[in-house]
Design a protein around this motif. Sequence first.
Motif, short mmCIF file in Angstrom:
data_model
loop_
_atom_site.label_atom_id
_atom_site.label_comp_id
_atom_site.label_asym_id
_atom_site.label_seq_id
_atom_site.Cartn_x
_atom_site.Cartn_y
_atom_site.Cartn_z
N ARG A 61 0.85 -1.19 0.00
CA ARG A 61 0.00 0.00 0.00
C ARG A 61 0.88 1.24 0.00
O ARG A 61 2.07 1.17 0.30
N SER A 62 0.29 2.37 -0.33
CA SER A 62 1.05 3.61 -0.45
C SER A 62 1.47 4.15 0.92
O SER A 62 0.89 3.80 1.95
N VAL A 63 2.44 5.04 0.89
CA VAL A 63 2.87 5.72 2.11
C VAL A 63 1.68 6.45 2.72
O VAL A 63 1.45 6.39 3.93
N ALA A 64 0.91 7.15 1.89
CA ALA A 64 -0.26 7.89 2.39
C ALA A 64 -1.26 6.95 3.08
O ALA A 64 -1.81 7.29 4.13
N GLU A 65 -1.47 5.77 2.52
CA GLU A 65 -2.39 4.80 3.13
C GLU A 65 -1.88 4.32 4.49
O GLU A 65 -2.66 4.16 5.43
N ILE A 66 -0.59 4.11 4.59
CA ILE A 66 -0.01 3.68 5.87
C ILE A 66 -0.23 4.78 6.91
O ILE A 66 -0.64 4.50 8.04
N PHE A 67 0.03 6.02 6.52
CA PHE A 67 -0.20 7.15 7.43
C PHE A 67 -1.64 7.19 7.91
O PHE A 67 -1.91 7.32 9.10
N VAL A 68 -2.56 7.08 6.98
CA VAL A 68 -3.99 7.18 7.31
C VAL A 68 -4.44 5.98 8.14
O VAL A 68 -5.13 6.13 9.16
N ASP A 69 -4.06 4.78 7.72
CA ASP A 69 -4.53 3.56 8.38
C ASP A 69 -3.84 3.27 9.72
O ASP A 69 -4.48 2.79 10.65
N GLU A 70 -2.56 3.54 9.79
CA GLU A 70 -1.77 3.13 10.96
C GLU A 70 -1.22 4.29 11.79
O GLU A 70 -0.83 4.09 12.93
N GLY A 71 -1.11 5.47 11.17
CA GLY A 71 -0.56 6.63 11.88
C GLY A 71 0.92 6.83 11.60
O GLY A 71 1.60 5.93 11.11
N GLU A 72 1.39 8.02 11.93
CA GLU A 72 2.78 8.36 11.64
C GLU A 72 3.78 7.50 12.41
O GLU A 72 4.81 7.12 11.87
N ASP A 73 3.50 7.19 13.67
CA ASP A 73 4.44 6.40 14.46
C ASP A 73 4.72 5.04 13.83
O ASP A 73 5.87 4.59 13.77
N VAL A 74 3.67 4.37 13.38
CA VAL A 74 3.85 3.08 12.72
C VAL A 74 4.63 3.25 11.43
O VAL A 74 5.57 2.48 11.15
N PHE A 75 4.27 4.28 10.65
CA PHE A 75 5.01 4.51 9.40
C PHE A 75 6.49 4.74 9.69
O PHE A 75 7.35 4.19 9.00
N ARG A 76 6.81 5.56 10.68
CA ARG A 76 8.21 5.88 10.98
C ARG A 76 8.99 4.63 11.40
O ARG A 76 10.17 4.47 11.06
N ALA A 77 8.35 3.71 12.10
CA ALA A 77 9.01 2.45 12.48
C ALA A 77 9.29 1.61 11.23
O ALA A 77 10.38 1.03 11.10
N VAL A 78 8.33 1.54 10.33
CA VAL A 78 8.51 0.80 9.07
C VAL A 78 9.62 1.46 8.25
O VAL A 78 10.49 0.79 7.68
N GLU A 79 9.60 2.79 8.22
CA GLU A 79 10.61 3.55 7.46
C GLU A 79 12.01 3.31 8.02
O GLU A 79 12.96 3.10 7.27
N LYS A 80 12.12 3.34 9.34
CA LYS A 80 13.42 3.13 9.98
C LYS A 80 14.00 1.77 9.58
O LYS A 80 15.18 1.66 9.23
N ASP A 81 13.16 0.74 9.60
CA ASP A 81 13.61 -0.60 9.21
C ASP A 81 13.99 -0.64 7.73
O ASP A 81 15.00 -1.25 7.37
N ALA A 82 13.21 0.02 6.89
CA ALA A 82 13.50 0.05 5.45
C ALA A 82 14.84 0.73 5.18
O ALA A 82 15.63 0.26 4.35
#
Length: 160
Positions: free
Chosen positions: A33-54
Amino acid sequence: MGVGKSTVGRMLADRLGAAYRDTDDDIVAAQGRSVAEIFVDEGEDVFRAVEKDAVRRALAEHDGVLALGGGAILDADTRALLAGLRVVYLSMDVEEAVRRTGLNAARPLLAVNPRRQWRELMEARRHLYEEVATAVVATDGRTPEEVTRAVLDAVEWKEA
């Protein structure tokens, strides 16, 4: 956001005879799913954790040109991983951002009052970008080719 990191990154990789990789693309591929969808569905904190791992994985696996999402440097561990690497901060002012992106709502961090939010994001992040950067290259009023040439000159890379 909208600075041209993907376009310039691909051009830079081509000029250097290196591979190109974008951690946002890695995230989209892994999450389906898109970055925008992750933000909307999971929130910024979850996205930042995924981003850090990536970012961590990409830095370990990839030795070409790597483009990071604009918020990746918010994480202290990520900044530490970037220490000692050639890091280029592509900068631009808010008027250029408006011209390039229209600061549209498709960018999750700019959904409300995008001009003000863009300024606030840059005020909060600029010092972090500069902290990790080997070079700062302004993109305002420049074509992608001009920016690519400026990056090559700034870090004294030789074309392949």
